[in-house]
Design a protein around this motif. Structure first.
Motif, PDB file in Angstrom:
ATOM      1  N   GLY A 173       5.511  -9.582   3.906  1.00 55.36           N
ATOM      2  CA  GLY A 173       6.807  -9.137   4.363  1.00 55.36           C
ATOM      3  C   GLY A 173       6.662  -7.725   4.884  1.00 55.36           C
ATOM      4  N   THR A 174       7.769  -7.137   5.252  1.00 56.46           N
ATOM      5  CA  THR A 174       7.768  -5.784   5.783  1.00 56.46           C
ATOM      6  C   THR A 174       8.818  -4.953   5.070  1.00 56.46           C
ATOM      7  N   VAL A 175       8.440  -3.747   4.638  1.00 56.97           N
ATOM      8  CA  VAL A 175       9.409  -2.836   4.034  1.00 56.97           C
ATOM      9  C   VAL A 175      10.371  -2.404   5.136  1.00 56.97           C
ATOM     10  N   LEU A 176      11.664  -2.582   4.870  1.00 61.87           N
ATOM     11  CA  LEU A 176      12.698  -2.186   5.825  1.00 61.87           C
ATOM     12  C   LEU A 176      13.226  -0.785   5.515  1.00 61.87           C
ATOM     13  N   THR A 177      13.486  -0.546   4.234  1.00 61.83           N
ATOM     14  CA  THR A 177      13.929   0.780   3.794  1.00 61.83           C
ATOM     15  C   THR A 177      13.317   1.062   2.430  1.00 61.83           C
ATOM     16  N   ALA A 178      13.047   2.315   2.180  1.00 55.77           N
ATOM     17  CA  ALA A 178      12.570   2.762   0.870  1.00 55.77           C
ATOM     18  C   ALA A 178      13.140   4.157   0.648  1.00 55.77           C
ATOM     19  N   ASP A 179      13.975   4.266  -0.359  1.00 55.78           N
ATOM     20  CA  ASP A 179      14.624   5.523  -0.686  1.00 55.78           C
ATOM     21  C   ASP A 179      14.556   5.713  -2.196  1.00 55.78           C
ATOM     22  N   PRO A 180      13.334   6.002  -2.722  1.00 59.75           N
ATOM     23  CA  PRO A 180      13.192   6.128  -4.169  1.00 59.75           C
ATOM     24  C   PRO A 180      14.074   7.246  -4.714  1.00 59.75           C
ATOM     25  N   ASP A 192       0.833  -1.199   0.000  1.00 60.20           N
ATOM     26  CA  ASP A 192       0.000   0.000   0.000  1.00 60.20           C
ATOM     27  C   ASP A 192       0.865   1.245   0.000  1.00 60.20           C
ATOM     28  N   GLU A 193       2.018   1.144   0.644  1.00 63.50           N
ATOM     29  CA  GLU A 193       2.971   2.248   0.673  1.00 63.50           C
ATOM     30  C   GLU A 193       4.371   1.651   0.667  1.00 63.50           C
ATOM     31  N   LEU A 194       5.288   2.300  -0.014  1.00 63.65           N
ATOM     32  CA  LEU A 194       6.680   1.883   0.047  1.00 63.65           C
ATOM     33  C   LEU A 194       7.383   2.792   1.047  1.00 63.65           C
ATOM     34  N   GLU A 195       7.175   2.459   2.307  1.00 64.89           N
ATOM     35  CA  GLU A 195       7.837   3.183   3.393  1.00 64.89           C
ATOM     36  C   GLU A 195       8.131   2.188   4.498  1.00 64.89           C
ATOM     37  N   PRO A 196       9.172   2.439   5.299  1.00 60.43           N
ATOM     38  CA  PRO A 196       9.535   1.493   6.353  1.00 60.43           C
ATOM     39  C   PRO A 196       8.343   1.149   7.250  1.00 60.43           C
ATOM     40  N   GLY A 197       8.213  -0.153   7.489  1.00 65.14           N
ATOM     41  CA  GLY A 197       7.131  -0.653   8.324  1.00 65.14           C
ATOM     42  C   GLY A 197       5.898  -1.090   7.560  1.00 65.14           C
ATOM     43  N   ALA A 198       5.773  -0.680   6.307  1.00 63.92           N
ATOM     44  CA  ALA A 198       4.611  -1.058   5.500  1.00 63.92           C
ATOM     45  C   ALA A 198       4.636  -2.559   5.212  1.00 63.92           C
ATOM     46  N   THR A 199       3.470  -3.142   5.066  1.00 64.45           N
ATOM     47  CA  THR A 199       3.349  -4.561   4.746  1.00 64.45           C
ATOM     48  C   THR A 199       3.444  -4.764   3.242  1.00 64.45           C
ATOM     49  N   VAL A 200       4.185  -5.792   2.852  1.00 65.16           N
ATOM     50  CA  VAL A 200       4.316  -6.207   1.464  1.00 65.16           C
ATOM     51  C   VAL A 200       3.506  -7.494   1.319  1.00 65.16           C
ATOM     52  N   PHE A 201       2.672  -7.558   0.297  1.00 63.64           N
ATOM     53  CA  PHE A 201       1.848  -8.738   0.033  1.00 63.64           C
ATOM     54  C   PHE A 201       2.376  -9.433  -1.212  1.00 63.64           C
ATOM     55  N   PHE A 202       2.761 -10.706  -1.071  1.00 61.20           N
ATOM     56  CA  PHE A 202       3.295 -11.479  -2.190  1.00 61.20           C
ATOM     57  C   PHE A 202       2.189 -12.340  -2.782  1.00 61.20           C
ATOM     58  N   SER A 203       2.262 -12.564  -4.088  1.00 60.68           N
ATOM     59  CA  SER A 203       1.302 -13.438  -4.761  1.00 60.68           C
ATOM     60  C   SER A 203       2.025 -14.228  -5.832  1.00 60.68           C
ATOM     61  N   ASP A 204       1.385 -15.250  -6.329  1.00 62.19           N
ATOM     62  CA  ASP A 204       1.951 -16.073  -7.400  1.00 62.19           C
ATOM     63  C   ASP A 204       3.317 -16.631  -7.050  1.00 62.19           C
ATOM     64  N   ALA A 205       3.527 -16.973  -5.786  1.00 60.78           N
ATOM     65  CA  ALA A 205       4.810 -17.516  -5.357  1.00 60.78           C
ATOM     66  C   ALA A 205       5.020 -18.885  -5.983  1.00 60.78           C
ATOM     67  N   PRO A 206       6.273 -19.216  -6.358  1.00 63.10           N
ATOM     68  CA  PRO A 206       6.537 -20.529  -6.929  1.00 63.10           C
ATOM     69  C   PRO A 206       6.316 -21.656  -5.929  1.00 63.10           C
ATOM     70  N   ASP A 207       6.415 -21.370  -4.654  1.00 62.07           N
ATOM     71  CA  ASP A 207       6.194 -22.356  -3.607  1.00 62.07           C
ATOM     72  C   ASP A 207       4.784 -22.130  -3.059  1.00 62.07           C
ATOM     73  N   ALA A 208       3.936 -23.117  -3.202  1.00 64.41           N
ATOM     74  CA  ALA A 208       2.541 -22.966  -2.776  1.00 64.41           C
ATOM     75  C   ALA A 208       2.432 -22.565  -1.304  1.00 64.41           C
ATOM     76  N   ALA A 209       3.423 -22.938  -0.493  1.00 69.34           N
ATOM     77  CA  ALA A 209       3.394 -22.571   0.923  1.00 69.34           C
ATOM     78  C   ALA A 209       3.545 -21.063   1.110  1.00 69.34           C
ATOM     79  N   GLU A 210       4.072 -20.377   0.084  1.00 73.46           N
ATOM     80  CA  GLU A 210       4.284 -18.938   0.192  1.00 73.46           C
ATOM     81  C   GLU A 210       3.112 -18.127  -0.351  1.00 73.46           C
ATOM     82  N   GLN A 211       2.102 -18.772  -0.911  1.00 76.25           N
ATOM     83  CA  GLN A 211       0.955 -18.039  -1.427  1.00 76.25           C
ATOM     84  C   GLN A 211       0.367 -17.183  -0.317  1.00 76.25           C
TER      85      GLN A 211
END
Length: 180
Positions: free
Chosen positions: A75-82, A52-71
């Protein structure tokens, strides 16, 4: 002969990592989109994400992972310095993208995968090698040759080459370990 571009290293804090670098004849703002824009990630990244935001602490949502367990993994944004850098967690790993503008107008992209355990080095280096090859193709306006992830064909050849080069191995390989 397989050409390997990854390096195995131990970071200053003692964590294991693999690092791959590519140079693109594009300005840093363009290469930033390769690592941060979900539409661009679809061309090369094994598990496109959205945040939703690329800033530290924001949640990252992964999809279409090659490993079904990762669907549906997060994750969490640690740093973002565009447009210079982005880092986030993915499972027990950490991905860092550093972008450096070059004097000729191009950009050096360095991907560092900080590993949860050293045994993932050969597996992940082979995977990132294929992913970045797909990004190279997309950057050149070409479609990638074949799948850029998975346990077959080119990945297995790269994996074996990274093991032969001394990269630690032994981590589970989705799609390959399931066959034994």
């Amino acid at each position: 002969m397989t050409t390997l571009t990854g390096t195995w290293l131990t970071l200053d804090d003692g964590r294991p990592a693999v690092r791959l670098t590519r140079t693109y004849p594009r300005p840093v703002e363009r290469v930033w989109r390769y690592v941060s824009d979900p539409a661009e990630l679809r061309h090369w990244f094994p598990s496109p994400f959205r945040a939703d935001e690329l800033e530290p602490g924001a949640t990252v949502f992964f999809s279409d992972a090659p490993d079904a367990a990762e669907q549906g993994a997060t994750g969490t944004v640690l740093t973002a310095d565009p447009p210079r850098g982005l880092a986030y967690t993915w499972g027990g790993d950490e991905l860092r993208f550093a972008l450096e503008p070059l004097g000729d107008g191009g950009t050096r992209l360095t991907l560092t995968n900080v590993l949860e355990t050293a045994t993932g080095a050969a597996r992940n280096a082979a995977g990132w090698e294929l992913c970045l090859t797909a990004l190279d193709a997309a950057d050149s306006g070409r479609a990638p040759d074949g799948p850029h992830t998975g346990a077959s064909g080119p990945w297995k050849e790269l994996y074996d080459a990274y093991i032969a080069a001394g990269f630690p191995s032994g981590a589970p390989v989705p799609g390959l370990d399931d066959l034994t």
